[in-house]
Design a protein around this motif. Structure first.
Motif, PDB file in Angstrom:
ATOM      1  N   TRP A  73     -38.204   6.670  -5.355  1.00  0.00           N
ATOM      2  CA  TRP A  73     -37.625   5.333  -5.252  1.00  0.00           C
ATOM      3  C   TRP A  73     -38.160   4.595  -4.027  1.00  0.00           C
ATOM      4  O   TRP A  73     -38.555   3.440  -4.102  1.00  0.00           O
ATOM      5  CB  TRP A  73     -36.106   5.460  -5.201  1.00  0.00           C
ATOM      6  N   LYS A  74     -38.158   5.258  -2.893  1.00  0.00           N
ATOM      7  CA  LYS A  74     -38.567   4.637  -1.628  1.00  0.00           C
ATOM      8  C   LYS A  74     -40.071   4.360  -1.564  1.00  0.00           C
ATOM      9  O   LYS A  74     -40.502   3.470  -0.847  1.00  0.00           O
ATOM     10  CB  LYS A  74     -38.160   5.507  -0.439  1.00  0.00           C
ATOM     11  N   THR A  75     -40.876   5.130  -2.295  1.00  0.00           N
ATOM     12  CA  THR A  75     -42.324   4.937  -2.262  1.00  0.00           C
ATOM     13  C   THR A  75     -42.848   4.181  -3.478  1.00  0.00           C
ATOM     14  O   THR A  75     -44.052   4.093  -3.681  1.00  0.00           O
ATOM     15  CB  THR A  75     -43.048   6.293  -2.134  1.00  0.00           C
ATOM     16  N   PHE A  76     -41.932   3.643  -4.274  1.00  0.00           N
ATOM     17  CA  PHE A  76     -42.281   2.844  -5.453  1.00  0.00           C
ATOM     18  C   PHE A  76     -43.159   3.602  -6.454  1.00  0.00           C
ATOM     19  O   PHE A  76     -44.039   3.017  -7.069  1.00  0.00           O
ATOM     20  CB  PHE A  76     -42.967   1.532  -5.048  1.00  0.00           C
ATOM     21  N   VAL A  77     -42.906   4.886  -6.594  1.00  0.00           N
ATOM     22  CA  VAL A  77     -43.621   5.681  -7.590  1.00  0.00           C
ATOM     23  C   VAL A  77     -43.026   5.358  -8.955  1.00  0.00           C
ATOM     24  O   VAL A  77     -41.815   5.456  -9.157  1.00  0.00           O
ATOM     25  CB  VAL A  77     -43.504   7.194  -7.287  1.00  0.00           C
ATOM     26  N   VAL A  78     -43.883   4.937  -9.877  1.00  0.00           N
ATOM     27  CA  VAL A  78     -43.423   4.568 -11.218  1.00  0.00           C
ATOM     28  C   VAL A  78     -44.328   5.265 -12.237  1.00  0.00           C
ATOM     29  O   VAL A  78     -45.321   4.706 -12.677  1.00  0.00           O
ATOM     30  CB  VAL A  78     -43.464   3.036 -11.420  1.00  0.00           C
ATOM     31  N   PRO A  79     -43.981   6.505 -12.606  1.00  0.00           N
ATOM     32  CA  PRO A  79     -44.847   7.262 -13.512  1.00  0.00           C
ATOM     33  C   PRO A  79     -44.744   6.852 -14.989  1.00  0.00           C
ATOM     34  O   PRO A  79     -45.575   7.267 -15.786  1.00  0.00           O
ATOM     35  CB  PRO A  79     -44.393   8.702 -13.315  1.00  0.00           C
ATOM     36  N   SER A  80     -43.749   6.075 -15.349  1.00  0.00           N
ATOM     37  CA  SER A  80     -43.624   5.645 -16.746  1.00  0.00           C
ATOM     38  C   SER A  80     -42.782   4.379 -16.812  1.00  0.00           C
ATOM     39  O   SER A  80     -42.215   3.936 -15.821  1.00  0.00           O
ATOM     40  CB  SER A  80     -42.978   6.747 -17.598  1.00  0.00           C
ATOM     41  N   TRP A  81     -42.695   3.816 -18.004  1.00  0.00           N
ATOM     42  CA  TRP A  81     -41.894   2.621 -18.242  1.00  0.00           C
ATOM     43  C   TRP A  81     -40.433   2.967 -18.508  1.00  0.00           C
ATOM     44  O   TRP A  81     -39.586   2.078 -18.560  1.00  0.00           O
ATOM     45  CB  TRP A  81     -42.424   1.886 -19.477  1.00  0.00           C
ATOM     46  N   GLY A 119     -39.938  22.231 -17.800  1.00  0.00           N
ATOM     47  CA  GLY A 119     -39.487  21.164 -18.691  1.00  0.00           C
ATOM     48  C   GLY A 119     -38.569  20.167 -18.006  1.00  0.00           C
ATOM     49  O   GLY A 119     -38.732  18.955 -18.148  1.00  0.00           O
ATOM     50  N   LEU A 120     -37.582  20.673 -17.257  1.00  0.00           N
ATOM     51  CA  LEU A 120     -36.678  19.762 -16.561  1.00  0.00           C
ATOM     52  C   LEU A 120     -37.374  19.037 -15.424  1.00  0.00           C
ATOM     53  O   LEU A 120     -37.106  17.855 -15.175  1.00  0.00           O
ATOM     54  CB  LEU A 120     -35.445  20.501 -16.051  1.00  0.00           C
ATOM     55  N   GLN A 121     -38.272  19.724 -14.732  1.00  0.00           N
ATOM     56  CA  GLN A 121     -39.025  19.050 -13.675  1.00  0.00           C
ATOM     57  C   GLN A 121     -39.850  17.902 -14.249  1.00  0.00           C
ATOM     58  O   GLN A 121     -39.901  16.812 -13.670  1.00  0.00           O
ATOM     59  CB  GLN A 121     -39.961  20.026 -12.961  1.00  0.00           C
ATOM     60  N   GLY A 122     -40.486  18.142 -15.380  1.00  0.00           N
ATOM     61  CA  GLY A 122     -41.291  17.096 -16.020  1.00  0.00           C
ATOM     62  C   GLY A 122     -40.433  15.921 -16.452  1.00  0.00           C
ATOM     63  O   GLY A 122     -40.818  14.757 -16.278  1.00  0.00           O
ATOM     64  N   ALA A 123     -39.265  16.206 -17.006  1.00  0.00           N
ATOM     65  CA  ALA A 123     -38.363  15.134 -17.432  1.00  0.00           C
ATOM     66  C   ALA A 123     -37.850  14.353 -16.226  1.00  0.00           C
ATOM     67  O   ALA A 123     -37.793  13.117 -16.250  1.00  0.00           O
ATOM     68  CB  ALA A 123     -37.189  15.717 -18.220  1.00  0.00           C
ATOM     69  N   MET A 124     -37.524  15.048 -15.161  1.00  0.00           N
ATOM     70  CA  MET A 124     -37.007  14.397 -13.970  1.00  0.00           C
ATOM     71  C   MET A 124     -38.090  13.569 -13.284  1.00  0.00           C
ATOM     72  O   MET A 124     -37.831  12.495 -12.762  1.00  0.00           O
ATOM     73  CB  MET A 124     -36.452  15.465 -13.026  1.00  0.00           C
ATOM     74  N   GLU A 125     -39.299  14.030 -13.334  1.00  0.00           N
ATOM     75  CA  GLU A 125     -40.398  13.340 -12.660  1.00  0.00           C
ATOM     76  C   GLU A 125     -40.658  11.956 -13.247  1.00  0.00           C
ATOM     77  O   GLU A 125     -41.070  11.049 -12.525  1.00  0.00           O
ATOM     78  CB  GLU A 125     -41.663  14.192 -12.727  1.00  0.00           C
ATOM     79  N   VAL A 126     -40.398  11.769 -14.546  1.00  0.00           N
ATOM     80  CA  VAL A 126     -40.593  10.444 -15.143  1.00  0.00           C
ATOM     81  C   VAL A 126     -39.404   9.530 -14.886  1.00  0.00           C
ATOM     82  O   VAL A 126     -39.359   8.426 -15.390  1.00  0.00           O
ATOM     83  CB  VAL A 126     -40.913  10.499 -16.657  1.00  0.00           C
ATOM     84  N   GLN A 127     -38.443   9.982 -14.116  1.00  0.00           N
ATOM     85  CA  GLN A 127     -37.323   9.226 -13.561  1.00  0.00           C
ATOM     86  C   GLN A 127     -36.117   9.103 -14.489  1.00  0.00           C
ATOM     87  O   GLN A 127     -35.010   9.206 -14.035  1.00  0.00           O
ATOM     88  CB  GLN A 127     -37.775   7.857 -13.065  1.00  0.00           C
ATOM     89  N   PHE A 128     -36.280   8.853 -15.747  1.00  0.00           N
ATOM     90  CA  PHE A 128     -35.152   8.903 -16.679  1.00  0.00           C
ATOM     91  C   PHE A 128     -35.691   8.940 -18.102  1.00  0.00           C
ATOM     92  O   PHE A 128     -36.651   8.246 -18.431  1.00  0.00           O
ATOM     93  CB  PHE A 128     -34.205   7.709 -16.555  1.00  0.00           C
TER      94      PHE A 128
END
Length: 185
Positions: free
Chosen positions: A43-51, A145-154
């Motif tokens: 959030w703080k570094t404006f990382v946006v891995p997906s829409w 699997g959960l790490q991958g899901a969490m990494e895309v933010q929601f």
């Protein structure tokens, strides 16, 4: 002759449950906390891995306003119900109404994953003992699997994860109706 009141008989059972649930709660809190720290850095570094975060934040905003889920990110007047049918996401509405932020949506996913990890830890603890239960819960909570899901933010699978954990727990206890009911959504 000493007689035991129902309170005296129930007290040890409550103490056993409290000791039993403690490790599971710890696993859930650790999982939630670690994922929240990761989310905060994104959030703080404006990382946006997906829409997805933008899409589901707009959906939560629409549901919180009691409007149809029109999501401008997907296109003008795009109704998300025509794209995916995910009625469980209406559960985001009251939380988003209280805390209107995309970060809130990320936190909801972290909590849901923490609940699932705690549930797995609780079930494994009953079968294998508390130390093994903690290890299984943490292994599940921080699985690829959960790490991958969490990494895309929601993602909408966030609500499915605890439901499947509840279903698995019921399966392990041979509670077939509960297993089916938790798996159905």
């Amino acid at each position: 002759m000493t007689t035991l009141s129902p309170a005296h008989v129930a007290a040890p059972a409550i103490a056993v449950r409290a000791r039993s649930i403690g490790p599971a709660v710890m696993v859930g809190l650790i999982t939630t906390a670690v994922y929240t720290v990761f989310s905060w850095f994104q959030w703080k570094t404006f990382v946006v891995p997906s829409w997805d975060l933008g899409i589901f934040t707009q959906l939560a905003k629409q549901y919180a306003s009691l409007d149809a889920p029109i999501v401008a990110i997907k296109g003008d007047e795009f109704n998300l119900l025509g794209d995916h049918f995910h009625p469980l996401l209406v559960l985001l509405a009251p939380i988003y109404a209280a805390f209107p932020s995309a970060f809130t949506v990320m936190l909801v996913q972290n909590v849901l994953f923490g609940v699932a990890a705690g549930t797995i830890a609780f079930a494994a603890g009953h079968l294998l003992g508390h130390p093994a239960g903690v290890l299984f819960g943490l292994a599940f909570g921080f699985s690829w699997g959960l790490q991958g899901a969490m990494e895309v933010q929601f993602h909408e699978i966030a609500f499915a994860v605890p439901l499947l954990a509840f279903s698995l727990t019921a399966f392990l206890r041979r509670q077939w109706v509960a297993c089916m009911v938790w798996a159905m959504p």
